[in-house]
Design an enzyme around this catalytic site. Structure first.
Site, PDB file in Angstrom:
ATOM      1  N   TYR A 142       0.826  -1.212   0.000  1.00  0.00           N
ATOM      2  CA  TYR A 142       0.000   0.000   0.000  1.00  0.00           C
ATOM      3  C   TYR A 142       0.862   1.264   0.000  1.00  0.00           C
ATOM      4  O   TYR A 142       0.439   2.313  -0.479  1.00  0.00           O
ATOM      5  CB  TYR A 142      -0.902   0.042   1.239  1.00  0.00           C
ATOM      6  CG  TYR A 142      -2.229  -0.641   1.099  1.00  0.00           C
ATOM      7  CD1 TYR A 142      -2.322  -1.953   0.666  1.00  0.00           C
ATOM      8  CD2 TYR A 142      -3.410   0.033   1.406  1.00  0.00           C
ATOM      9  CE1 TYR A 142      -3.547  -2.576   0.561  1.00  0.00           C
ATOM     10  CE2 TYR A 142      -4.639  -0.590   1.303  1.00  0.00           C
ATOM     11  CZ  TYR A 142      -4.700  -1.894   0.881  1.00  0.00           C
ATOM     12  OH  TYR A 142      -5.913  -2.511   0.781  1.00  0.00           O
ATOM     13  N   LYS A 192       3.276 -15.349   1.934  1.00  0.00           N
ATOM     14  CA  LYS A 192       3.469 -16.055   0.668  1.00  0.00           C
ATOM     15  C   LYS A 192       4.964 -16.332   0.541  1.00  0.00           C
ATOM     16  O   LYS A 192       5.631 -15.941  -0.440  1.00  0.00           O
ATOM     17  CB  LYS A 192       2.908 -15.206  -0.493  1.00  0.00           C
ATOM     18  CG  LYS A 192       2.844 -15.916  -1.828  1.00  0.00           C
ATOM     19  CD  LYS A 192       1.782 -17.014  -1.906  1.00  0.00           C
ATOM     20  CE  LYS A 192       1.883 -17.771  -3.221  1.00  0.00           C
ATOM     21  NZ  LYS A 192       0.976 -18.951  -3.289  1.00  0.00           N
ATOM     22  N   ASP A 224      -2.892 -18.257   0.029  1.00  0.00           N
ATOM     23  CA  ASP A 224      -3.915 -18.939  -0.783  1.00  0.00           C
ATOM     24  C   ASP A 224      -4.596 -20.024   0.035  1.00  0.00           C
ATOM     25  O   ASP A 224      -5.826 -20.166   0.007  1.00  0.00           O
ATOM     26  CB  ASP A 224      -3.316 -19.487  -2.093  1.00  0.00           C
ATOM     27  CG  ASP A 224      -2.022 -20.263  -1.898  1.00  0.00           C
ATOM     28  OD1 ASP A 224      -1.460 -20.274  -0.783  1.00  0.00           O
ATOM     29  OD2 ASP A 224      -1.567 -20.880  -2.890  1.00  0.00           O
ATOM     30  N   ASP A 248      -6.185  -7.039   4.026  1.00  0.00           N
ATOM     31  CA  ASP A 248      -7.339  -6.392   3.399  1.00  0.00           C
ATOM     32  C   ASP A 248      -8.265  -7.453   2.810  1.00  0.00           C
ATOM     33  O   ASP A 248      -9.476  -7.448   3.033  1.00  0.00           O
ATOM     34  CB  ASP A 248      -6.852  -5.436   2.297  1.00  0.00           C
ATOM     35  CG  ASP A 248      -8.007  -4.761   1.580  1.00  0.00           C
ATOM     36  OD1 ASP A 248      -8.929  -4.275   2.275  1.00  0.00           O
ATOM     37  OD2 ASP A 248      -8.005  -4.740   0.337  1.00  0.00           O
ATOM     38  N   ASP A 252     -12.025  -9.133   4.634  1.00  0.00           N
ATOM     39  CA  ASP A 252     -13.345  -9.128   3.989  1.00  0.00           C
ATOM     40  C   ASP A 252     -13.919 -10.541   3.930  1.00  0.00           C
ATOM     41  O   ASP A 252     -15.098 -10.768   4.168  1.00  0.00           O
ATOM     42  CB  ASP A 252     -13.264  -8.572   2.553  1.00  0.00           C
ATOM     43  CG  ASP A 252     -13.615  -7.094   2.489  1.00  0.00           C
ATOM     44  OD1 ASP A 252     -13.352  -6.374   3.471  1.00  0.00           O
ATOM     45  OD2 ASP A 252     -14.150  -6.657   1.445  1.00  0.00           O
TER      46      ASP A 252
HETATM   47  C1  IPM Z   1     -10.325  -1.419   4.221  1.00  0.00           C
HETATM   48  C2  IPM Z   1     -10.638  -0.760   2.917  1.00  0.00           C
HETATM   49  C3  IPM Z   1      -9.522   0.219   2.578  1.00  0.00           C
HETATM   50  C4  IPM Z   1      -8.248  -0.560   2.441  1.00  0.00           C
HETATM   51  C5  IPM Z   1      -9.782   1.106   1.345  1.00  0.00           C
HETATM   52  C6  IPM Z   1     -11.064   1.862   1.478  1.00  0.00           C
HETATM   53  C7  IPM Z   1      -8.628   2.035   1.087  1.00  0.00           C
HETATM   54  O1  IPM Z   1     -10.812  -1.716   1.917  1.00  0.00           O
HETATM   55  O2  IPM Z   1     -10.242  -0.702   5.236  1.00  0.00           O
HETATM   56  O3  IPM Z   1     -10.199  -2.640   4.253  1.00  0.00           O
HETATM   57  O4  IPM Z   1      -7.946  -1.101   1.356  1.00  0.00           O
HETATM   58  O5  IPM Z   1      -7.509  -0.653   3.424  1.00  0.00           O
HETATM   59 MG    MG Z   2     -10.820  -3.706   2.633  1.00  0.00          MG
END
Ligand code: IPM
Ligand code: MG
Length: 362
Positions: A142, A192, A224, A248, A252
């Site tokens: 990032y 990884k 993975d 990230d 999710d």
């Molecule tokens: C998160 C989001 C952010 C990230 C975006 C909005 C920049 O997806 O907080 O997970 O990628 O960190």
């Molecule tokens: Mg995210």
């Protein structure tokens, strides 16, 4: 009376609606537990762009730096999607994380029994899941340099750099290992290392730091495989330690185990200074301004702020108990309701939470 300065960042989309609910509840628990909260609302994301032309106005960062904790709702709106990346709302969030030095992002994923049917996975797979993703937040691909886009010999090439310094890995490893020591004592570090040099350093450093935590069991997993194991057998995880990009993605995926991303809070912490507390979900522009948002992840983020940011654990317990009670009583916002005709709006859910808080008064 102890008083804390809270910077409130309502941001975009449903942000202002869920912020209003959280603020009301915070005022009630603060009064009950004998401390006071002084709120300072500041713009960020699209709201920052509208106010100042910057997704993170300098005045917002300064307010955050001068406060005891920061509570953020959500950022992002489709009308900014065509702007260059530095001017998009997301860049404001990245700048805030880095400006506050928030290297540790904690994303707890716990199945709420009343909502077990909301998951797309079978109840017997997810029943009892209780894990935390510890994601490194201000390094890795990032932020790595060099990055950019160049044109040469008729071709275009774009690149980012996935890089970590040893000390960046050490400090996030300590956060995960210390957290595991207070939980079930297991850290799974995800990398990884079979392909990436940066992951080999990650693994070496995590092994070295593990020596400081003899009572924690450490394992390693390739990313993975971790993505697969999260849906195959998520109960095997206690603390997942990983880098910025992998975290990230995996957070999710882990969030969706609960079937209700509208329920999940997060905390971002640095070595000193204020922490940032925010729901995992986004700004939901499709339902913004319609009083349909689920305020519970925001309320649970406020609880994390009370516990980790202000060390007011009893007040945090109160907020969390209020959420449990309204869910147990069957109250659902649209994202959780199996019968949409019974769904509560954001404000009505806020009222239920206030009632549940009052009922819990002893
Ligand atoms: C998160 C989001 C952010 C990230 C975006 C909005 C920049 O997806 O907080 O997970 O990628 O960190
Ligand atoms: Mg995210």
């Amino acid at each position: 009376m102890t008083s804390y300065r809270i910077t409130l960042l309502p941001g975009d989309g449903i942000g202002p609606e869920i912020t209003a609910v959280a603020r009301q509840l915070l005022e009630v628990v603060a009064r009950r537990h004998g401390f006071s909260l002084v709120f300072d609302e500041q713009p960020i994301g699209g709201a920052g762009l509208d106010a100042t032309g910057e997704p993170l106005p300098a005045s917002t960062l300064a307010a955050c730096l001068g406060s005891d904790a920061v509570l953020l709702a959500a950022i992002g709106a489709p009308r900014f999607d065509s702007l260059p990346r530095e001017q998009r709302p997301e860049s404001g969030l990245l700048a805030l994380r880095s400006g506050l030095g928030l290297f540790a992002n904690l994303r707890p994923v716990k199945i709420i029994p009343a909502l077990i049917g909301a998951s797309s996975l079978r109840p017997e797979v997810i029943n009892g899941v209780d894990l935390v993703v510890v994601r490194e937040l201000i390094g890795g691909v990032y932020f790595g340099l060099p990055k950019g886009r160049v044109e040469a010999e008729g071709r275009v090439r774009a690149f980012n750099t996935m890089a970590y310094f040893d000390d960046e890995i050490d400090r996030i490893a300590r956060v995960a290992l210390a957290l595991a020591a207070q939980r079930r004592g297991r850290v799974c570090s995800v990398d990884k290392a079979n392909v990436l040099d940066v992951s080999q350093l990650w693994r070496d450093r995590v092994e070295a730091i593990h020596g400081e935590y003899p009572n924690v069991a450490l394992s390693h997993m390739y990313v993975d495989n971790a993505a697969m194991q999260l849906v195959r057998d998520p109960r095997q995880f206690d603390v997942i330690l990983t880098s910025n990009l992998f975290g990230d993605i995996l957070s999710d995926e882990a969030a969706m185990l609960t079937g209700s991303i509208g329920m999940l809070p997060s905390a971002s912490l640095g070595s000193d200074g204020p922490g940032l507390f925010e729901p995992v979900h986004g700004s939901a522009p499709d339902i913004a301004g319609q009083d349909r948002a689920n305020p519970m992840a925001m309320v649970l983020s406020a609880a994390m702020m009370l516990r980790l940011g202000l060390h007011q654990g009893a007040a945090a317990d109160d907020l969390e108990a209020a959420v449990d009670r309204v869910l147990a009583a069957g109250a659902r916002t649209g994202d959780l309701a199996s019968d949409p005709s019974t769904a509560l709006g954001c404000r009505a859910m806020g009222d239920r939470l206030l009632e549940a808080l009052a009922a819990n008064e002893t």
